[in-house]
Design a protein around this motif. Sequence first.
Motif, PDB file in Angstrom:
ATOM      1  N   ALA A  36       0.852  -1.193   0.000  1.00  0.00           N
ATOM      2  CA  ALA A  36       0.000   0.000   0.000  1.00  0.00           C
ATOM      3  C   ALA A  36       0.889   1.245   0.000  1.00  0.00           C
ATOM      4  N   PRO A  79      -4.160   2.492  24.436  1.00  0.00           N
ATOM      5  CA  PRO A  79      -4.524   3.700  25.183  1.00  0.00           C
ATOM      6  C   PRO A  79      -4.215   3.586  26.681  1.00  0.00           C
ATOM      7  N   GLU A 131      -4.051   0.845   5.619  1.00  0.00           N
ATOM      8  CA  GLU A 131      -3.212   0.948   6.815  1.00  0.00           C
ATOM      9  C   GLU A 131      -4.074   1.039   8.077  1.00  0.00           C
ATOM     10  N   GLN A 132      -5.145   1.833   7.994  1.00  0.00           N
ATOM     11  CA  GLN A 132      -6.008   2.007   9.165  1.00  0.00           C
ATOM     12  C   GLN A 132      -6.688   0.692   9.528  1.00  0.00           C
ATOM     13  N   THR A 174      -0.987  -0.600  17.070  1.00  0.00           N
ATOM     14  CA  THR A 174       0.365  -0.282  17.524  1.00  0.00           C
ATOM     15  C   THR A 174       0.317   0.321  18.917  1.00  0.00           C
ATOM     16  N   GLN A 175      -0.708   1.167  19.139  1.00  0.00           N
ATOM     17  CA  GLN A 175      -0.770   1.882  20.414  1.00  0.00           C
ATOM     18  C   GLN A 175      -1.833   1.284  21.317  1.00  0.00           C
ATOM     19  N   CYS A 224      -5.135   3.839   0.194  1.00  0.00           N
ATOM     20  CA  CYS A 224      -3.944   3.254   0.821  1.00  0.00           C
ATOM     21  C   CYS A 224      -3.982   3.511   2.326  1.00  0.00           C
ATOM     22  N   GLY A 225      -4.390   4.732   2.703  1.00  0.00           N
ATOM     23  CA  GLY A 225      -4.529   5.060   4.123  1.00  0.00           C
ATOM     24  C   GLY A 225      -5.556   4.153   4.792  1.00  0.00           C
ATOM     25  N   LYS A 226      -6.645   3.858   4.092  1.00  0.00           N
ATOM     26  CA  LYS A 226      -7.693   2.998   4.640  1.00  0.00           C
ATOM     27  C   LYS A 226      -7.151   1.597   4.914  1.00  0.00           C
ATOM     28  N   GLU A 236      -4.313  -1.435  11.315  1.00  0.00           N
ATOM     29  CA  GLU A 236      -4.186  -0.936  12.692  1.00  0.00           C
ATOM     30  C   GLU A 236      -5.346  -1.405  13.565  1.00  0.00           C
ATOM     31  N   SER A 237      -6.535  -1.495  12.960  1.00  0.00           N
ATOM     32  CA  SER A 237      -7.688  -1.893  13.772  1.00  0.00           C
ATOM     33  C   SER A 237      -7.596  -3.360  14.178  1.00  0.00           C
TER      34      SER A 237
END
Lengths: 372, 484
Positions: free
Chosen positions: B353, B390, B378-379, B387-388, B374-376, B382-383
């Motif tokens: 991507a 909370p 990656e997102q 990576t993070q 491409c951002g979608k 992430e879902s």
Amino acid sequence: MASEKKPELGSVLVIGGCGFLGHHVVRVLLRDYICSVCVIDLRCTRNRRPESDGVQYFEADITDAARLEEIFNQVKPQVVVHTASPPAQSNDSVSHALFKKVNVNGTAAIIKACQQTGVTALVYTSSASVMSDNKSDLINADERWPVIRGAQQSEYYSETKAAAEELVLQANRSAAAPNLLTCSIRPSGIMGEGDTMTLYHLIKLYQNGKTSVQVGDNDNLFDFTYVENVAHGHLLAAVALLQTSKLKIAPLDHERVDGEAFIITNDSPVYFWDFCRAVWNAAGSPHGTEHVWVLPRDVGIVLGFLSEVFFGIIRKPPTFNRQRIIYSCMTRYYDISKAKKRLGYKPLVPLDEAVRRSVKWTLDQQKGEKLQ
Amino acid sequence: MGAFTKAAYFLLHPNQLRSIVQWKVWHDPVHKRDPSKETETEKACFRHLELTSRSFSAVIQELNPELLMPICLFYLVLRGLDTIEDDMTIDLAKKEPLLRGFADLMEIDGWTFTENGPNEKDRELLVHFDDVISELKKVKKPYYDIIREITVKMGNGMADYALNAEHNTNGVNTIEEYELYCHYVAGLVGEGLTRLFVESDLANPALLERMELTESMGQFLQKTNIIRDIHEDFVDKRRFWPKTIWSKYVNNWEDMFKLENREKALQCSSEMVLNALKHTEECLFYMAGIRDQSVFNFVAIPQAMAIATLELVFRNPAIFERNVKITKGDACQLMMESTQNLRVLCEVFRRYARRIHKKNDPRDPNYLAISVQCGKIEQFIESIFPTQDPKKIALTQVQNTNAESVNTMDTGETTFLVASVLGVLFVIGGLMMGAAWLMGARFDMAYDDITSRVGTLVKGAAEVSSVTVSSITSIPTTVVHQEL
């Protein structure tokens, strides 16, 4: 929208309704809802609807509690949408005092007025930046991420927005007025017609021929949000609060809107420099990416520091500084599942269309300025 | 490629060679079929499989034994249908009943078909189709029913397309037609496979409730092939790119291949790539529902190849001139990465991507939409694999706030620590010297000796002492800082 029955919002008061976001809230209210609209703003000359739309305008300073109460008593709003905030551009002690006065004290005065005049729903415009410390990445962050306050929050503007948000959310079903329901909307990177910040500066960069440098590797995603979508998010929240107010029992935790904060974006995180290039292209740039020179982030920070020193010596605000470099390399995008589920939010205008419209508006403005 | 050019290529691209060697040496199939225990007809079927399929043969043969034979036969049946459909030497009047009735023909013991043209590449399969039929009889009823049902749908679909004069003379017009075509050639196969996976309990039954995920798997593969094969299909006088899309860029299909229209053709191809990319999130979601490693490999390898192929064809003018395909080295690396787990596969998708977004051109009308897509991807990744966390962020924030209140006492505490370390050194030093003196040490002689040497050392001494002092004092401060 046209085919469905428009939702009813009764009497709506938009605070900051002549501002960038506020006048779009007014426009969407008139277009998509059945309601009467009143506006409070410091000056009501710009972004004013034509007389035929029947919007009532009141000039007032929101830190003037007595004047506010007078207007609230006259208008008797059911819904208050509070979008007023000074522009977050400067960063000196004078503007800090202004941020505090308008964002915190002003919001407190509005809450009080709502409580005293029996307002049902208060929707407050916060900012997604309250979750950012302005240096760490926010990767697909949602509302569970902490709000960054105090010494951790390097931007005083965000600190005051967070403080005001806290006040607003505390006022939800509070002892002072148990029938007042509140919620907070946290938009990220608002842009659109009427924007004199993000897009204006980006287009200026292109017009000054400064599109050939890229700082960082451009893999960092960022959320930019079209102003109409932000306005839409606010009004969905208002509808949800009114519906909640009619319930006999409090809603379940995972369905609640009152007392909650919602991140609103275009649901399209995009690579930072790709967004810039899309704006430049819409503004007429004939360039691809062949001419682009990639500057590593660390080199950028050193240059930013040198620029700060230089402008410090000649005693002018730096046009280029370290924070800008950091911002342009930062990953900062959000997961808006909560707004989608609880508010039924979905962006009305996709990002590419939003860029086309907003850039066109900015260029038209510039032409108008030249003619004058 | 000759041996020499090949050697030169690998010399210049050592990573490619490395990937190939790695795959050959380290790939360890989850299951391996055991020819010694197979019947003659089973062996014959696998021979047919190897002859008819280049890309699928290996992955099918490594499947879980429960599905090995059913999926091998499913493949051969569809290949048989395809061989009839493809053959232009068979008269339409004869072809139609063959296609529509294929599911019945494959139930007749000993049925074979010998009327394919001599150049039809897979005609041998139909000549020996009795092997496939006798094996089909042994397949468990639930699996057989699925194979049969898809064969009926596929045969009818093919017959409809064969009769559709509009499609045959003008090709695909709207995007709906394009997707319907992809449904018949790939979506249906996917439907059959998903049902087989779930029936054998090797995939999450929830996949059956969300058949759009299965559909996306097929659409993604087929659309990628259609984009890649544009030149080959043009030579064969076929067109699968929908007119709704290409007519935005050129007036006639032939214009796509003219050199003066290259930029327009590239923009058109990026709209096609964008259209294919919209399926990626659903594909990843689908693969999260697979419970068996061999089935995961089976579905993941083609998907990884597809995203890599899309990256290869994206803004690549070569697709209008010749066939392009991913290099063998890349293919081996992709196979390694797609035979592990979803996380590794997601990294592949993220990598490609990002490469697509790097090749994106701001002058392309699809520029921002592609970047957003491409951002979608990656997102979405992430879902699934955030990576993070909370909670951790909140915790470090609390710690930072606490650290700050400690920091205000920092200098006081540091001085105290430095003083106490020096004090301890002084006391211990004194005690040792005292002990030495008690045991008869002659400090007076040592003192004289030192003073006599001092003259010569005096220049260097200043430096040495300053270094010593600074190193002594810096140690506790660094320790303190590390503690904090």
